[in-house]
Design a protein around this motif. Structure first.
Motif, PDB file in Angstrom:
ATOM      1  N   THR A 183       0.836  -1.207   0.000  1.00 63.66           N
ATOM      2  CA  THR A 183       0.000   0.000   0.000  1.00 63.66           C
ATOM      3  C   THR A 183       0.868   1.254   0.000  1.00 63.66           C
ATOM      4  N   LEU A 184       1.904   1.228   0.832  1.00 64.37           N
ATOM      5  CA  LEU A 184       2.801   2.389   0.883  1.00 64.37           C
ATOM      6  C   LEU A 184       3.452   2.595  -0.477  1.00 64.37           C
ATOM      7  N   TRP A 185       3.923   1.519  -1.048  1.00 60.52           N
ATOM      8  CA  TRP A 185       4.704   1.594  -2.288  1.00 60.52           C
ATOM      9  C   TRP A 185       3.835   1.935  -3.496  1.00 60.52           C
ATOM     10  N   LYS A 186       2.619   1.309  -3.552  1.00 64.09           N
ATOM     11  CA  LYS A 186       1.809   1.432  -4.760  1.00 64.09           C
ATOM     12  C   LYS A 186       0.748   2.528  -4.675  1.00 64.09           C
ATOM     13  N   VAL A 187       0.317   2.859  -3.456  1.00 63.28           N
ATOM     14  CA  VAL A 187      -0.773   3.838  -3.321  1.00 63.28           C
ATOM     15  C   VAL A 187      -0.258   5.171  -2.778  1.00 63.28           C
ATOM     16  N   TYR A 188       0.391   5.132  -1.612  1.00 64.39           N
ATOM     17  CA  TYR A 188       0.794   6.364  -0.947  1.00 64.39           C
ATOM     18  C   TYR A 188       1.915   7.107  -1.677  1.00 64.39           C
ATOM     19  N   LEU A 189       2.950   6.325  -2.035  1.00 56.64           N
ATOM     20  CA  LEU A 189       4.115   6.982  -2.611  1.00 56.64           C
ATOM     21  C   LEU A 189       3.808   7.708  -3.917  1.00 56.64           C
ATOM     22  N   PRO A 190       3.119   7.049  -4.877  1.00 55.21           N
ATOM     23  CA  PRO A 190       2.827   7.758  -6.136  1.00 55.21           C
ATOM     24  C   PRO A 190       2.001   9.023  -5.917  1.00 55.21           C
ATOM     25  N   LEU A 191       1.145   9.007  -4.883  1.00 51.78           N
ATOM     26  CA  LEU A 191       0.299  10.175  -4.637  1.00 51.78           C
ATOM     27  C   LEU A 191       1.051  11.299  -3.929  1.00 51.78           C
ATOM     28  N   SER A 192       2.210  10.954  -3.360  1.00 54.54           N
ATOM     29  CA  SER A 192       2.918  11.953  -2.541  1.00 54.54           C
ATOM     30  C   SER A 192       4.157  12.504  -3.212  1.00 54.54           C
ATOM     31  N   MET A 193       4.284  12.263  -4.507  1.00 56.85           N
ATOM     32  CA  MET A 193       5.510  12.667  -5.177  1.00 56.85           C
ATOM     33  C   MET A 193       5.885  14.146  -4.967  1.00 56.85           C
ATOM     34  N   PRO A 194       4.921  15.082  -5.028  1.00 56.40           N
ATOM     35  CA  PRO A 194       5.310  16.480  -4.804  1.00 56.40           C
ATOM     36  C   PRO A 194       5.942  16.703  -3.418  1.00 56.40           C
ATOM     37  N   SER A 195       5.348  16.075  -2.400  1.00 56.41           N
ATOM     38  CA  SER A 195       5.912  16.236  -1.051  1.00 56.41           C
ATOM     39  C   SER A 195       7.268  15.579  -0.944  1.00 56.41           C
ATOM     40  N   VAL A 196       7.380  14.378  -1.536  1.00 56.43           N
ATOM     41  CA  VAL A 196       8.662  13.680  -1.480  1.00 56.43           C
ATOM     42  C   VAL A 196       9.730  14.528  -2.177  1.00 56.43           C
ATOM     43  N   ALA A 197       9.358  15.127  -3.304  1.00 55.00           N
ATOM     44  CA  ALA A 197      10.309  15.967  -4.037  1.00 55.00           C
ATOM     45  C   ALA A 197      10.727  17.163  -3.183  1.00 55.00           C
ATOM     46  N   THR A 198       9.746  17.804  -2.538  1.00 57.17           N
ATOM     47  CA  THR A 198      10.055  18.967  -1.700  1.00 57.17           C
ATOM     48  C   THR A 198      11.036  18.599  -0.598  1.00 57.17           C
ATOM     49  N   LEU A 199      10.689  17.546   0.141  1.00 54.01           N
ATOM     50  CA  LEU A 199      11.539  17.175   1.271  1.00 54.01           C
ATOM     51  C   LEU A 199      12.908  16.705   0.794  1.00 54.01           C
ATOM     52  N   SER A 200      12.958  16.037  -0.363  1.00 55.71           N
ATOM     53  CA  SER A 200      14.251  15.599  -0.899  1.00 55.71           C
ATOM     54  C   SER A 200      15.123  16.804  -1.221  1.00 55.71           C
ATOM     55  N   LEU A 201      14.522  17.804  -1.842  1.00 55.09           N
ATOM     56  CA  LEU A 201      15.297  19.001  -2.176  1.00 55.09           C
ATOM     57  C   LEU A 201      15.849  19.660  -0.919  1.00 55.09           C
ATOM     58  N   PHE A 202      15.014  19.746   0.111  1.00 56.02           N
ATOM     59  CA  PHE A 202      15.487  20.356   1.349  1.00 56.02           C
ATOM     60  C   PHE A 202      16.619  19.541   1.963  1.00 56.02           C
ATOM     61  N   SER A 203      16.460  18.222   1.890  1.00 60.72           N
ATOM     62  CA  SER A 203      17.488  17.350   2.439  1.00 60.72           C
ATOM     63  C   SER A 203      18.791  17.499   1.648  1.00 60.72           C
ATOM     64  N   MET A 204      18.665  17.621   0.323  1.00 59.08           N
ATOM     65  CA  MET A 204      19.844  17.795  -0.517  1.00 59.08           C
ATOM     66  C   MET A 204      20.581  19.082  -0.174  1.00 59.08           C
ATOM     67  N   VAL A 205      19.815  20.165  -0.060  1.00 60.44           N
ATOM     68  CA  VAL A 205      20.437  21.448   0.268  1.00 60.44           C
ATOM     69  C   VAL A 205      21.138  21.362   1.626  1.00 60.44           C
ATOM     70  N   GLY A 206      20.464  20.716   2.592  1.00 63.68           N
ATOM     71  CA  GLY A 206      21.047  20.558   3.913  1.00 63.68           C
ATOM     72  C   GLY A 206      22.356  19.790   3.872  1.00 63.68           C
ATOM     73  N   ASN A 207      22.364  18.689   3.108  1.00 62.84           N
ATOM     74  CA  ASN A 207      23.577  17.880   2.997  1.00 62.84           C
ATOM     75  C   ASN A 207      24.688  18.626   2.283  1.00 62.84           C
ATOM     76  N   TRP A 208      24.323  19.321   1.237  1.00 58.42           N
ATOM     77  CA  TRP A 208      25.335  20.063   0.473  1.00 58.42           C
ATOM     78  C   TRP A 208      25.980  21.151   1.329  1.00 58.42           C
ATOM     79  N   ASN A 209      25.157  21.806   2.134  1.00 59.69           N
ATOM     80  CA  ASN A 209      25.652  22.927   2.933  1.00 59.69           C
ATOM     81  C   ASN A 209      26.373  22.509   4.214  1.00 59.69           C
ATOM     82  N   ALA A 210      26.169  21.270   4.658  1.00 57.87           N
ATOM     83  CA  ALA A 210      26.731  20.862   5.950  1.00 57.87           C
ATOM     84  C   ALA A 210      28.254  20.846   5.897  1.00 57.87           C
TER      85      ALA A 210
END
Lengths: 292, 296
Positions: A183-210
C-alpha cells in the motif's frame, strides 16, 4: 478603488525601497562573481565592483585543476546523494506508520513521543561526538550521513501529508489483499511525489551545505566535502599551497580571486535547484496544514 | 491477531527508531561525563566522579560567564529584529499590486536563506574587509573612516545581528504573507465604503489581523534565546573578537573538541540544553493556551 495622492507617493517610494532591498540581497553575490572573473591586479587594487575588470578565467582554471577541490566536490556529491536517499527512506517509512490511527497502530503515541523528545532535548556536541568516535565510523562518509539521517521535522510534514490521502484508497488496496508495504509503495508513494520531491530538495540542500560534521569527524583533508574545505580555506588555513603542483600557479593569481571562484562554484548547485525549491517551499511550509 | 496486523507498521518505524536510539538517546547516556573527570583512555566506567564541580566551574570561570552574556545579547537582538523586519517587509510587499514585481522581489530576498554560512561567511569577509572591502569603500565615499566590522567586538556583534537579518528576513516573511492572504476581503470592502483610506485599513484591519501570528512566531522564537547562531559565528569570528563575539556553542566546541576538556564542555552543553528545553516547553504551552497553536 480610488487612491489618494499621498498613497501614490507612498507607493512609488515603496517600490523604490523594495528594489533597493532586493539589490542588497543580490549585490554581494554579484560582487563575488565579478571578483572571481577579474584579473589578480584588478582584484588586489580593489577596483572590481559588480562587473569583471580585465576578464579572465584563470581563477576557475586554477580551482578546477586543484585536485583537493575536485576531490571534495566528489565527496560532497557522494554525501548528498547517500544522505538524501537514507533520510528519505527513513522519513517515508516512519511517517507512513505514524500516520495511522492509534486503533490500527498501537504504540503510535509512544513512538511519536520517542521522536518528538529529540526535538526538545539533545545530548549536545561532546556526547554525540564521543558516540560517533566509539562506533568507529570516524573518518568515513558514514559519520556524515548517519547521525543526522532522521529529521523529525520532515517526518511530521510527511505524516501530515499522508493523513490527507483519502482512506478509501487504502481500504480498496487492503480489499485487494495488499499489505502495508504494498500500500505504501503502490498507493501512498505515487500520490505523494510532490511532497517527497520537496523534502528531498530540502534534504539535498542541507547535505550540500553541511560542513561542521566534516570538520570534526574527518581527520584527513582529502576526505572533506566541499563545504568543509571551503570553510577551512576562507577561515584562513590555506591547504592549496601545500600541494606542490599549485605552488607556482598560485604566485600568478590573487588569492582573493581564487577564493571568490571557489565560493561561486560551491554556490552553483544551490542556484540550480533554487527555482524548483521556490516552487515547492511555500507549499512545503504549509504542508502540515493539509488535513482531511 | 491485532499484533499480526500492526506488525508491519512496527517494522516500518524500526529503522528510524534505531537511528534515533543510536545517535540521540545513547549520547544522552553519555551526559554522565558532565559529572565526571572524563579521560578518554579510562572511559566512562573508570573515570573519576566529581559531582557538580564542572557546573560550578561554569559560573566561576570568567570566560564562560562572558560567553553566556554574549549569547544572550546576540540572540535577543536577533529575535527582536527577526520579528520586526519580516513583519514590516510583509506589509510593504502586500501593498504591491504588480504580481511580476512582487514575485521578483520575493525570488531575490528568499535566496540568501538557502546559502550556507560557509558561503556567506566567505562573501562577508570579502566585502566587509577593513582594507578597502566593498562596503568600506562605500563608507569612505560617504566621508567616514573605514569600519572594523569583523575586527572590533562591538562592531562584530552588530555585523552578526545585521547579517543574520539579511540572510533570513526574506524567508521569514513567508508566514506573514500566508497570513495576509487569509484576511477576509469583505473587511476591506466594508472599510472602503466607510471611507477609510489604505493607511487606515492597514492600521485597523491588516495589522490587527496578523498580529496574533507575529506574537506566536515571537513566542516560539524565545525558545532560541541560547542559540545565537553557531554556524554564523564560526564562519565570521576570529580571536580578536572572542571577547564580545564568542557564544556558548563556539566556546563548547573550542574547549571540548579542540581542547579535549570533554567533561567541562559536556556540562556547559547540558546546562544550555536543559534551559532551552524548559523555555521551549513553557513557550509552546503559552502558544498552545493563548493562540491554540499545535504542531500536529
Amino acid at each position: 478603488m480610488r487612491r489618494s495622492f499621498s498613497y501614490r507617493v507612498f507607493s512609488v517610494a515603496n517600490h523604490l525601497f523594495l528594489v533597493l532591498i532586493s539589490l542588497l540581497c543580490i549585490l554581494p553575490l554579484l560582487h563575488i562573481l565579478a571578483v572571481s572573473l577579474s584579473s589578480k591586479a584588478a582584484a588586489t587594487a580593489n577596483i572590481v565592483k559588480f562587473w569583471p575588470v580585465e576578464l579572465t578565467f584563470d581563477a576557475y582554471r586554477l580551482t578546477i585543476e586543484n585536485s583537493f577541490f575536485i576531490g571534495s566536490l566528489w565527496n560532497s556529491i557522494e554525501r548528498t546523494v547517500l544522505g538524501t536517499l537514507i533520510s528519505m527512506v527513513l522519513c517515508i517509512t516512519a511517517a507512513y506508520a505514524l500516520s495511522k490511527e492509534n486503533r490500527v497502530f498501537p504504540g503510535r503515541t509512544f513512538y511519536s513521543w520517542f521522536f518528538i523528545f529529540t526535538m526538545l532535548f539533545s545530548a549536545g556536541l561532546i556526547p554525540s561526538y564521543l558516540v560517533v568516535t566509539n562506533l568507529g565510523i570516524k573518518n568515513t562518509i558514514w559519520a556524515l550521513v548517519l547521525p543526522g539521517a532522521v529529521s523529525v521535522y520532515n517526518m511530521v510534514l510527511m505524516l501530515n501529508f499522508f493523513r490527507g490521502i483519502p482512506k478509501d484508497l487504502e481500504e480498496a488496496a487492503f480489499m485487494d489483499g495488499a499489505g502495508h508495504f504494498v500500500t505504501l509503495w503502490k498507493v501512498y508513494l505515487p500520490l505523494s511525489m510532490p511532497s517527497v520531491a520537496t523534502l528531498s530538495l530540502f534534504s539535498m540542500v542541507g547535505n550540500w551545505n553541511a560542513w561542521f560534521d566534516g570538520l570534526i569527524y574527518l581527520n584527513n583533508a582529502q576526505d572533506y566535502p566541499l563545504a568543509t574545505l571551503l570553510q577551512q580555506l576562507t577561515a584562513g588555513i590555506d591547504m592549496s599551497t601545500s600541494s606542490a603542483v599549485n605552488a607556482d600557479a598560485l604566485k600568478n593569481i590573487a588569492q582573493r580571486t581564487v577564493k571568490a571562484a571557489q565560493i561561486f562554484l560551491s554556490m552553483i548547485p544551490i542556484l540550480i535547484v533554487y527555482p524548483f525549491l521556490q516552487r515547492y517551499f511555500v507549499q512545503g511550509m504549509t504542508l502540515g496544514s493539509v488535513k482531511e | 491477531m491485532k499484533w499480526r496486523r500492526s506488525f508491519p507498521l512496527h517494522l516500518l518505524v524500526l529503522p528510524s527508531v534505531l537511528f534515533v536510539l543510536i545517535f540521540q538517546y545513547i549520547p544522552m547516556g553519555g551526559i554522565v561525563i558532565a559529572f565526571q573527570d572524563y579521560k578518554p583512555w579510562l572511559g566512562i566506567r573508570h573515570s573519576a566522579w566529581v559531582g557538580w564541580e564542572n557546573f560550578e566551574y561554569i559560573f566561576t570561570y570568567p570566560d564562560s560567564k562572558q560567553v553566556i552574556v554574549n549569547t544572550l545579547i546576540i540572540a535577543f537582538f536577533k529575535i527582536v529584529a527577526g520579528m520586526i523586519v519580516p513583519f514590516t517587509f510583509a506589509l510593504l510587499l502586500n501593498e504591491i499590486r504588480l504580481v511580476i514585481f512582487k514575485r521578483s522581489v520575493q525570488t531575490l530576498v528568499y535566496l540568501p536563506h538557502f546559502l550556507s554560512w560557509v558561503i556567506l561567511g566567505g562573501i562577508l569577509t570579502d566585502i566587509l574587509s577593513i582594507n578597502n572591502g566593498l562596503v568600506n569603500q562605500f563608507v569612505s565615499w560617504l566621508g567616514f573612516e573605514q569600519i572594523p566590522f569583523l575586527q572590533d567586538g562591538s562592531w562584530f556583534r552588530f555585523t552578526v545581528i545585521l547579517s543574520d537579518i539579511w540572510k533570513e528576513f526574506g524567508f521569514s516573511t513567508i508566514i506573514y504573507l500566508a497570513a495576509l492572504t487569509a484576511i477576509n476581503p469583505s473587511l476591506y470592502e466594508a472599510a472602503e465604503t466607510d471611507g477609510a483610506g489604505r493607511w487606515k485599513q492597514t492600521i485597523h484591519i491588516t495589522i490587527p489581523s496578523i498580529l496574533p501570528i507575529a506574537a506566536l512566531v515571537g513566542t516560539l522564537a524565545l525558545g532560541n534565546i541560547l542559540n545565537a547562531g553557531f554556524d554564523q559565528i564560526m564562519n565570521l569570528y576570529n580571536p580578536l573578537v572572542y571577547n564580545k563575539g564568542d557564544i556558548i556553542d563556539t566556546f563548547v566546541y573550542r574547549q571540548g573538541i579542540l581542547g579535549s576538556q570533554f567533561s567541562f564542555s559536556t556540562a556547559f552543553g547540558l546546562f544550555k540544553s536543559v534551559i532551552s528545553m524548559t523555555l521551549i516547553v513553557v513557550f509552546y504551552r503559552l502558544a498552545y493556551k493563548y493562540a491554540n497553536y499545535r504542531l500536529f
